[in-house]
Design a protein around this motif. Structure first.
Motif, short mmCIF file in Angstrom:
data_model
loop_
_atom_site.label_atom_id
_atom_site.label_comp_id
_atom_site.label_asym_id
_atom_site.label_seq_id
_atom_site.Cartn_x
_atom_site.Cartn_y
_atom_site.Cartn_z
N VAL A 1 -5.54 1.95 13.88
CA VAL A 1 -5.33 1.06 12.74
C VAL A 1 -4.45 -0.13 13.11
CG1 VAL A 1 -4.27 0.91 10.47
CG2 VAL A 1 -5.76 2.81 11.00
N TYR B 1 2.35 1.83 -3.36
CA TYR B 1 1.33 2.43 -4.23
C TYR B 1 1.23 3.92 -3.95
CZ TYR B 1 -3.40 3.37 -5.96
OH TYR B 1 -4.48 3.90 -6.61
N ILE B 2 1.20 4.27 -2.65
CA ILE B 2 1.09 5.68 -2.28
C ILE B 2 2.31 6.45 -2.78
CG2 ILE B 2 1.12 7.28 -0.31
CD1 ILE B 2 -0.62 5.25 1.16
N SER C 1 1.63 18.94 8.76
CA SER C 1 0.17 18.91 8.80
C SER C 1 -0.36 17.50 8.56
CB SER C 1 -0.42 19.88 7.79
OG SER C 1 -0.23 19.37 6.49
N LEU D 1 -4.46 8.32 13.66
CA LEU D 1 -5.11 7.12 13.15
C LEU D 1 -4.32 5.86 13.47
CD1 LEU D 1 -7.72 7.15 11.69
CD2 LEU D 1 -6.53 7.08 9.52
N LEU E 1 0.84 -1.20 0.00
CA LEU E 1 0.00 0.00 0.00
C LEU E 1 0.87 1.25 0.00
CD1 LEU E 1 -2.98 -0.67 2.43
CD2 LEU E 1 -2.93 -0.66 -0.05
N PHE F 1 -0.33 14.84 12.00
CA PHE F 1 -1.41 14.66 12.96
C PHE F 1 -2.39 13.56 12.56
CE2 PHE F 1 -5.52 15.40 14.79
CZ PHE F 1 -5.20 15.43 16.12
N PRO F 2 -2.95 13.62 11.34
CA PRO F 2 -3.87 12.52 10.99
C PRO F 2 -3.19 11.15 11.04
CG PRO F 2 -3.51 13.98 9.12
CD PRO F 2 -2.96 14.66 10.31
#
Lengths: 295, 441
Positions: free
Chosen positions: B143, B100-101, B131, B139, B97, B134-135
């Motif tokens: 996860v 892919y990113i 920025s 997460l 993944l 944080f997410p």
């Protein structure tokens, strides 16, 4: 003219009387009905309370009239002198507090990110959460046992916290996310424009706004572990790590028949729960409805 | 060679280099050194660990070879191999993944270069990382926990359904476990009379139980809520406090109390009935020891325990119906029943629909209501072989198979069955959510 007026007034008052009677009858009927239901609801609870105070050990020794065989507190004394009740209580409390705190932290953070950020695979992840939350976590209990064995978490309280926390993340995250969705974005955008960091926005703007669902979540995740049975049985082996559910259950298995002792122990746990629920019933009504209405 | 043109003709170059090695395009062409280094480092770590990864994947294929001459703790442990393999596969999956990113990110950066002609400088990238931190940080605990403590165990369970992991011949660490393909499914679905019969019986009862339990609690709860709402008596809160008691008392406690009270020979209920002269010692009602009656009792006691939840729920959603609607209906001369049927019921139903479905899935998995009330009893004809008793539902049967019989393979087949039955409900609920409908996701 005058006659007609009197006539109509008469019928009116007659109608009123009938209406009144009807309403009173209806009310009496309702009260009777509600009392009957209350009786059915209270029936086993009254007997359980009475068993906690009645002499004798098994249920066959209890009277069929509540408190019919007199009142004794010997079971409570035995609970604290002959069993590990206090230890079980302490263990369960530790697990419950740990689960509640970690659940609120992990789930509300994830919910905030899901609600306010855009990122790759977001939709897939949301769907995965929803599908995962339908499984009772003990379907994977053998695997969880092996994993805990690997990370030395078997027979430990933190292992239990980890399982309870992880198993409920999918549902809880979804719950909090739905609530945060309903908080206007203007709040956090204003904070961001004022120069607050994401973390600060989350802690000082979003969390206070979401306090009803956070309260609900902390209550639910605190109460859950008190009576969970399967994982406690699987993971907690040693005597000093037993929980209340295991201890109480052991009083009424086939080998032991200590029903009255069980009732006494259960009563001590249940009373704080009941008081708490009765006090917070208003909040519960709105939170439960909120959970339903939001989606 | 290391220059790229702005007209989009270098897209192939970017694509090739980023596919060739993670982060290569960022380092060579796009001048995003930090990002590129992080990506490249990830791939180097994974490559360095590749012998271990290959060993784990080989382990999942063979599940170990029996080595009877070795001491027990040096033998291959098939279950460790299976779980390690699944964990490693999960990590590899995450790596792909990320790969892919990284490719996406390189192509995006090139597109920006074509538009503006300049590379975004590293300082800007740093603030962008800030920025994004944080997410990602917010997460990742959720996860990671889900991946390794929810998903991996579920995949493991599904995997066990295709092995012969069962007592007595295949229990690690003494013996190894082997893949057996669809053998377990064949035995459960028609191959073995006792098991197939038990599965049919338990599955049917599970569905009936879930439907009946959900319906009775919902109808009962709504009925009580409407009555309480209609009467507007001062005494109503007192009644409400009584009614939420079953919800407040933990299920383990209330169900075990009921189990004792309903005991055929010395339970309080039967002794009371005898004392009242309504029956004798020889004609006592076998509340929990007759298979058919016990099922009714399960649903009834579950109603006792479950109606308060729906009562609270309905009361909550009834507050959302405006008083004017009721007023208007009353002025138009609608009866109580008409008001209920045309205003309260549709509105409450609409609001609580997802919760009804959730309650149904909850009842399919309602371990506590069955296990603590009846323990699955009474025993029926095939109980000795299959450990499925008269009131066992799928989840309590899974528990019996795992704890008592150690037939993990059959327990896993049941888990797969639950998945197949429940997944459509979850997806249906998902499609009804507001965020899905509004296309927010």
């Amino acid at each position: 003219m005058a006659e007609i007026k009197i006539e109509s007034r008469k019928t009116l008052s007659y109608d009123n009387a009938v209406q009144k009677l009807k309403r009173r009858l209806f009310k009496t009927f309702i009260i009777l009905f509600l009392s009957l239901v209350s009786l059915l609801v209270l029936y086993p609870l009254i007997y359980a309370v009475s068993a906690a105070f009645s002499p004798g050990r098994s249920i066959s020794a209890t009277s069929i009239v509540p408190f019919g065989n007199g009142v004794t507190t010997e079971h409570f004394v035995r609970l604290f002198s002959e069993t590990n009740y206090l230890l079980w209580f302490r263990n369960t409390l530790l697990i419950a507090v740990g689960t509640s705190v970690s659940t609120v932290f992990v789930c509300s953070l994830a919910a905030y990110v899901f609600s306010r950020f855009r990122f790759v695979f977001k939709k897939t992840m949301m769907l995965a959460l929803l599908v995962l939350q339908i499984f009772p976590s003990f379907i994977g209990m053998i695997a969880i046992y092996v994993i805990l064995l690997r990370i030395k978490g078997l027979d430990s309280l933190w292992g239990m916290v980890l399982i309870y926390l992880a198993g409920n993340i999918p549902y809880n995250t979804w719950l909090v996310k739905s609530y945060i969705d309903s908080i206007p974005r203007a709040f956090d955008e204003a904070a961001r424009i004022d120069g607050a960091s994401h973390a600060r926005t989350f802690f000082s703007v979003i969390l206070p706004q979401a306090s009803p669902i956070i309260t609900f979540l902390s209550i639910v995740s605190f109460t859950g572990p008190w009576m969970e049975f399967i994982f406690s049985k699987l993971i907690l082996r040693s005597n000093e790590n037993q929980t209340l559910a295991l201890g109480l259950f052991s009083f009424v298995t086939d080998k032991k028949n200590e029903y009255t002792l069980f009732c006494a122990g259960a009563l001590i746990v249940a009373i704080p729960f009941v008081i708490f629920f009765v006090i917070t019933q208003k909040i519960l009504v709105t939170s439960l409805a909120g959970a339903g209405v939001k989606e | 060679m290391l220059t790229i043109s702005r007209d989009g003709s270098s897209r192939r170059k970017i694509l090739l280099s980023s596919v060739l090695f993670m982060g290569l395009a960022h380092l060579l062409f796009l001048k995003q050194y930090i990002k590129g280094a992080v990506f490249a480092l990830t791939e180097i770590v994974v490559l360095a660990l590749s012998p271990m990864i290959v060993r784990a994947i080989a382990g999942i294929i063979t599940l170990g070879a029996p080595k009877p001459d070795l001491p027990i703790f040096e033998r291959d442990n098939s279950m460790f191999m299976l779980i390690d393999g699944i964990t490693v596969l999960t990590v590899v999956f995450i790596f792909f993944l990320l790969y892919y990113i990284s490719i996406k990110s390189a192509l995006f950066a090139y597109k920006e270069f074509c538009l503006f002609g300049t590379f975004s400088d590293n300082r800007k990238i740093l603030s962008e990382i800030g920025s994004k931190a944080f997410p990602i940080a917010g997460l990742s605990p959720a996860v990671l926990l889900i991946l390794f403590l929810v998903l991996v165990p579920l995949i493991f369970s599904a995997g066990v359904a295709f092995t012969n992991y069962s007592s007595p011949a295949n229990i690690p660490p003494n013996n190894t476990v082997d893949w057996v393909g669809l053998d377990n499914f064949k035995a459960m679905f028609g191959g073995n009379e006792a098991w197939t019969g038990a599965l049919g019986r338990v599955a049917a009862w599970t569905l009936v139980w879930a439907a009946a339990a959900t319906f009775t609690c919902y109808a009962g709860g709504m009925f009580m809520a409407v009555i309480m709402h209609d009467t507007k008596m001062k005494i109503a809160p007192v009644y409400r406090s009584f009614f939420i008691l079953p919800y407040a008392v933990p299920a383990v406690v209330s169900m075990l109390v009921w189990q004792n009270m309903l005991n055929g020979s010395f339970g309080t209920v039967n002794r009371t009935l005898i004392a009242l002269g309504w029956m004798t010692k020889d004609t006592v009602i076998p509340w929990l020891s007759d298979a058919t009656l016990a099922k009714f009792v399960c649903v009834l006691i579950n109603l006792w325990a479950g109606f308060p939840y729906f009562m609270l729920l309905t009361m909550g959603s009834m507050t959302a119906i405006s008083k004017e609607t009721y007023e208007a209906a009353r002025i138009d001369g609608a009866s109580r029943f008409q008001i209920f049927r045309s205003i309260t019921l549709p509105s409450v139903l609409y609001q609580t629909m997802p919760l009804i479905i959730m309650s149904f899935t909850h009842n399919i998995n309602n371990f506590g209501a069955i296990f603590f009330l009846t323990g699955g009893n009474p025993v029926v004809a095939d109980s000795v072989t299959t450990s499925a008793k008269g009131t066992d539902i799928l989840v309590t049967w899974i528990y019996n198979l795992t704890i008592n019989l150690q037939k993990y393979n059959y327990a896993a087949v049941l888990a797969v069955c639950i998945f197949v039955v429940l997944a459509p409900f979850a997806i249906f609920n998902f499609r009804r959510t507001r965020s899905f409908k509004e296309g927010e996701l």
